[in-house]
Design an enzyme around this catalytic site. Structure first.
Site, mmCIF file in Angstrom:
data_model
loop_
_atom_site.group_PDB
_atom_site.id
_atom_site.type_symbol
_atom_site.label_atom_id
_atom_site.label_comp_id
_atom_site.label_asym_id
_atom_site.label_seq_id
_atom_site.Cartn_x
_atom_site.Cartn_y
_atom_site.Cartn_z
ATOM 1 N N SER A 150 -5.673 -2.919 -2.140
ATOM 2 C CA SER A 150 -5.711 -1.539 -1.645
ATOM 3 C C SER A 150 -4.993 -1.461 -0.313
ATOM 4 O O SER A 150 -4.958 -2.442 0.451
ATOM 5 C CB SER A 150 -7.164 -1.092 -1.457
ATOM 6 O OG SER A 150 -7.246 0.137 -0.746
ATOM 7 N N TYR A 187 -15.876 -2.684 1.637
ATOM 8 C CA TYR A 187 -14.756 -2.443 0.719
ATOM 9 C C TYR A 187 -13.482 -3.096 1.255
ATOM 10 O O TYR A 187 -12.756 -3.770 0.518
ATOM 11 C CB TYR A 187 -14.550 -0.945 0.539
ATOM 12 C CG TYR A 187 -13.348 -0.600 -0.316
ATOM 13 C CD1 TYR A 187 -13.399 -0.725 -1.696
ATOM 14 C CD2 TYR A 187 -12.162 -0.143 0.264
ATOM 15 C CE1 TYR A 187 -12.298 -0.409 -2.485
ATOM 16 C CE2 TYR A 187 -11.060 0.164 -0.510
ATOM 17 C CZ TYR A 187 -11.137 0.033 -1.887
ATOM 18 O OH TYR A 187 -10.037 0.342 -2.661
#
Length: 251
Positions: A145, A158
């Site tokens: 990401s 995350y």
């Protein structure tokens, strides 16, 4: 379904394939001649996704990527259906936006690590084990990401999980590149998928991040085009790379 032949004769496994980026990648691979085993923990959504493709070249295989036995069984089913697996899009993951570090939940941390980190590790390990057992080349793309390149508030766990996937990608690329196995990663930014809703809604975490050169959200197919390029022979000299497809967010 029209095929261009770029992936003719190839067999791919795509995880997290019931929706979003995984579904877009599976669709493009199928359109270009690949046979695709679509894995997801959501059996009902996955079955519906495969049915919408109207092709016999796709199979839905329920799989919990955080479970070692489930991953092994899913790969065995894929190989039984289509033959030796050449390609992997290691895409399954979750996004939890919680609180700042001091107030964050250990339960959320553990769930993120189980799926994003353990799951990515188990899937890539199974793929490479099968390639090495037959001394075959192959090509894998992990989904990290842009959050691993530039984070936002309330996303510590995350961000950690997506950093781990960068480490997984680079380590595997170095270990197995000499055997003809290429491993790269794609780092999407904000993508118009159900998973992104928590951080892209008004007041969400990403409102606190400075504007990007391209301010709109990406369509999942924009990410899929980069993934399929990395999976193709067109990227033959690209190994261990983290390719940001994020509208300039990392810049």
């Amino acid at each position: 379904m029209t095929t261009s032949g770029r992936f003719a004769g190839k067999v791919a496994v795509v995880t997290g394939a019931a929706q979003g980026i995984g579904f877009a990648v599976a669709s493009q691979l199928l359109a270009e001649g690949c046979k695709v085993a679509m894995l997801d923990v959501d059996k009902a959504a996955l079955e519906q996704a495969v049915e919408s493709l109207s092709t016999t070249e796709a199979r839905f295989i329920p799989c919990d990527v955080s479970d070692e036995a489930s991953v092994a069984e899913a790969f065995a089913s894929a190989a039984e259906a289509f033959g030796p697996i050449n390609l992997l899009h290691n895409n399954a993951g979750i996004l939890i936006v919680g609180d700042a570090l001091a107030e964050s939940s250990v339960a959320d941390f553990d769930r993120l690590m189980a799926i994003n980190v353990r799951g990515s590790y188990l899937v890539l390990r199974e793929f490479i084990r099968r390639l090495r057992a037959d001394d075959r080349p192959g090509n894998a793309v992990n989904t990290t990401s842009s959050g691993a390149l530039r984070t936002a508030p309330a996303m510590t766990a995350y961000t950690m999980s997506k950093h781990a996937i960068i480490g997984l990608t680079r380590s595997a690329a170095i270990e197995y590149g000499p055997f003809g196995i290429r491993v790269n990663a794609v780092a999407p930014g904000r993508v118009d998928t159900p998973m992104a809703a928590a951080v892209t809604k008004p007041g969400g975490a990403l409102e606190k991040v400075a504007p990007r050169p391209i301010s709109r959200m990406a369509d999942a197919h924009e990410i899929a085009r980069t993934v399929t390029w990395l999976l193709s022979d067109e990227s033959s000299f690209t190994v261990g790379s983290i390719v940001a497809v994020d509208g300039g967010n990392a810049a």
